[in-house]
Design a protein around this motif. Structure first.
Motif, PDB file in Angstrom:
ATOM      1  N   GLU A   1      21.564 -28.035 -39.762  1.00  0.00           N
ATOM      2  CA  GLU A   1      20.437 -27.090 -39.834  1.00  0.00           C
ATOM      3  C   GLU A   1      20.663 -26.057 -40.954  1.00  0.00           C
ATOM      4  O   GLU A   1      19.723 -25.687 -41.656  1.00  0.00           O
ATOM      5  CB  GLU A   1      20.217 -26.387 -38.488  1.00  0.00           C
ATOM      6  N   VAL A   2      21.906 -25.609 -41.112  1.00  0.00           N
ATOM      7  CA  VAL A   2      22.217 -24.673 -42.203  1.00  0.00           C
ATOM      8  C   VAL A   2      21.902 -25.329 -43.550  1.00  0.00           C
ATOM      9  O   VAL A   2      21.270 -24.739 -44.428  1.00  0.00           O
ATOM     10  CB  VAL A   2      23.692 -24.203 -42.142  1.00  0.00           C
TER      11      VAL A   2
ATOM     12  N   ASN B   1      21.619 -21.134 -34.461  1.00  0.00           N
ATOM     13  CA  ASN B   1      21.403 -22.553 -34.148  1.00  0.00           C
ATOM     14  C   ASN B   1      22.306 -23.025 -33.009  1.00  0.00           C
ATOM     15  O   ASN B   1      21.913 -23.873 -32.204  1.00  0.00           O
ATOM     16  CB  ASN B   1      21.622 -23.424 -35.389  1.00  0.00           C
TER      17      ASN B   1
ATOM     18  N   THR C   1      24.431 -14.629 -44.260  1.00  0.00           N
ATOM     19  CA  THR C   1      23.274 -15.491 -44.013  1.00  0.00           C
ATOM     20  C   THR C   1      23.722 -16.824 -43.412  1.00  0.00           C
ATOM     21  O   THR C   1      23.143 -17.306 -42.430  1.00  0.00           O
ATOM     22  CB  THR C   1      22.492 -15.734 -45.322  1.00  0.00           C
TER      23      THR C   1
ATOM     24  N   LYS D   1      19.834 -27.787 -44.128  1.00  0.00           N
ATOM     25  CA  LYS D   1      18.391 -28.006 -44.309  1.00  0.00           C
ATOM     26  C   LYS D   1      17.731 -26.731 -44.812  1.00  0.00           C
ATOM     27  O   LYS D   1      16.768 -26.775 -45.562  1.00  0.00           O
ATOM     28  CB  LYS D   1      17.746 -28.419 -42.975  1.00  0.00           C
ATOM     29  N   ASP D   2      18.269 -25.604 -44.412  1.00  0.00           N
ATOM     30  CA  ASP D   2      17.687 -24.321 -44.790  1.00  0.00           C
ATOM     31  C   ASP D   2      18.190 -23.856 -46.157  1.00  0.00           C
ATOM     32  O   ASP D   2      17.420 -23.380 -46.983  1.00  0.00           O
ATOM     33  CB  ASP D   2      18.030 -23.299 -43.702  1.00  0.00           C
ATOM     34  N   ILE D   3      19.491 -23.984 -46.381  1.00  0.00           N
ATOM     35  CA  ILE D   3      20.082 -23.492 -47.637  1.00  0.00           C
ATOM     36  C   ILE D   3      20.396 -24.694 -48.519  1.00  0.00           C
ATOM     37  O   ILE D   3      21.437 -25.340 -48.383  1.00  0.00           O
ATOM     38  CB  ILE D   3      21.331 -22.631 -47.350  1.00  0.00           C
ATOM     39  N   LYS D   4      19.455 -24.956 -49.431  1.00  0.00           N
ATOM     40  CA  LYS D   4      19.488 -26.204 -50.200  1.00  0.00           C
ATOM     41  C   LYS D   4      20.617 -26.252 -51.226  1.00  0.00           C
ATOM     42  O   LYS D   4      20.977 -27.318 -51.705  1.00  0.00           O
ATOM     43  CB  LYS D   4      18.147 -26.400 -50.919  1.00  0.00           C
TER      44      LYS D   4
ATOM     45  N   LEU E   1      22.832 -17.901 -39.474  1.00  0.00           N
ATOM     46  CA  LEU E   1      22.037 -19.113 -39.249  1.00  0.00           C
ATOM     47  C   LEU E   1      22.803 -20.109 -38.371  1.00  0.00           C
ATOM     48  O   LEU E   1      22.232 -20.743 -37.472  1.00  0.00           O
ATOM     49  CB  LEU E   1      21.745 -19.723 -40.625  1.00  0.00           C
TER      50      LEU E   1
END
Ligand code: DGT
Ligand code: MG
Ligand code: MG
Ligand code: MG
Ligand code: MG
Length: 261
Positions: free
Chosen positions: A60-61, A107, A99, A63-66, A103
């Motif tokens: 999930e991290v 999650n 951050t 997916k959020d932080i590309k 995150l």
């Protein structure tokens, strides 16, 4: 808008930007997970639910932080790798560390029940975080090798220790004493001769830890317009359990160390 007379306090915020052109590694680690794993009855030596939840959080991290190209996790920790050329949050250390860890932790709570079912989360988990610069590819690889070697050493110890206790009926103190001064080969020998366990046959997820890479994956969706099935190749963060110390992994994934434009 005019500045207020209080505006000067901003100057107390010191710059904490990380060196340019270096790999950035954010490592998060569970706070007091010795106690957390006991309170939540984690299975010994490894709790599959906990590992899969940790992996889910890392996914999930990513997916959020590309900007993150790879993550490596074992035990209660995860390392996130950001390329040399990244300008994520202008490379501000505290912004990046906080951050990522925030995150990850949210999650962990949000997805807990998907992995632990009826076993409730008893108190708020907490993770620490740090971001470190590594100046070249060799040192980055040595960093990852260090974490995977740590996973191996701990897992071999824990597997043998809990075999002596749970299968051999030793007390924890007796098992500790039995293993004092033993080498890897001695532990392999105890497992094999006394418990019929070939250490190399234990699931790679336990022996090697988890590596999350962005894997090319075919994703099919129904087009809302035409109602037709559309298949696209997407890069999906996916857990693999490979050896990342040897050259083979890096040859198989040359894009990881390529300079990003
Ligand atoms: P810290 O990080 O200084 O706040 O302290 P801890 O207690 O988190 O210690 P650390 O991070 O060095 O070690 C991780 C602890 O988590 C260690 O006691 C083993 C436990 N742990 C992690 N994963 C598992 C698991 O899958 N099963 C069990 N039984 N314990 C686990
Ligand atoms: Mg910890
Ligand atoms: Mg510690
Ligand atoms: Mg740890
Ligand atoms: Mg704000």
């Amino acid at each position: 808008m005019a500045n207020s007379k209080y505006e000067y306090v901003r100057h107390f915020e010191l710059a904490d930007s990380l060196l340019p052109s270096t790999w950035l590694v954010v490592r998060i680690d569970g706070r007091g997970f010795h106690r957390f794993s006991q309170s939540h009855n984690f299975q010994k030596p490894n709790d599959r639910r906990s590992i899969e939840l940790m992996n889910r959080c890392a996914i999930e991290v990513m997916k959020d932080i590309k900007d993150i190209i790879l993550a490596y996790g074992e035990s209660d920790e995860y390392s996130f790798i950001i390329p040399k050329t990244s300008n994520l949050y202008s490379r501000r250390a505290s912004k990046i560390s906080s951050t990522v860890v925030s995150l990850f932790a949210s999650n962990f709570v949000m997805h807990w029940s998907e992995y632990f079912g009826e076993d409730q989360l008893l108190y708020a988990p907490c993770f620490d975080s740090r971001t470190v610069c590594y100046p070249n590819d060799k040192i980055l690889r040595d960093y990852l090798s260090w974490r995977q070697a740590d996973c191996h050493i701990n897992n071999l110890f824990n597997t043998t220790f809990w075999a002596l206790v749970l299968k051999g009926g030793m007390t924890e103190i007796e098992a500790e004493n039995r293993l004092k001064g033993t080498l890897s080969k001695d532990k392999n020998e105890i497992l094999f001769t006394q418990y019929d366990i070939n250490y190399n046959n234990i699931d790679a997820i336990y022996r090697k830890g988890s590596t999350i890479i962005r894997k090319k994956t075919e994703v099919s969706t129904i087009s809302p317009r035409s109602g037709e099935l559309v298949t696209r190749t997407k890069l999906i963060p996916t857990a693999i359990y490979d050896d990342i110390i040897g050259q083979e992994f890096w040859d198989a994934h040359p894009e990881l160390l390529e300079e990003k434009k």
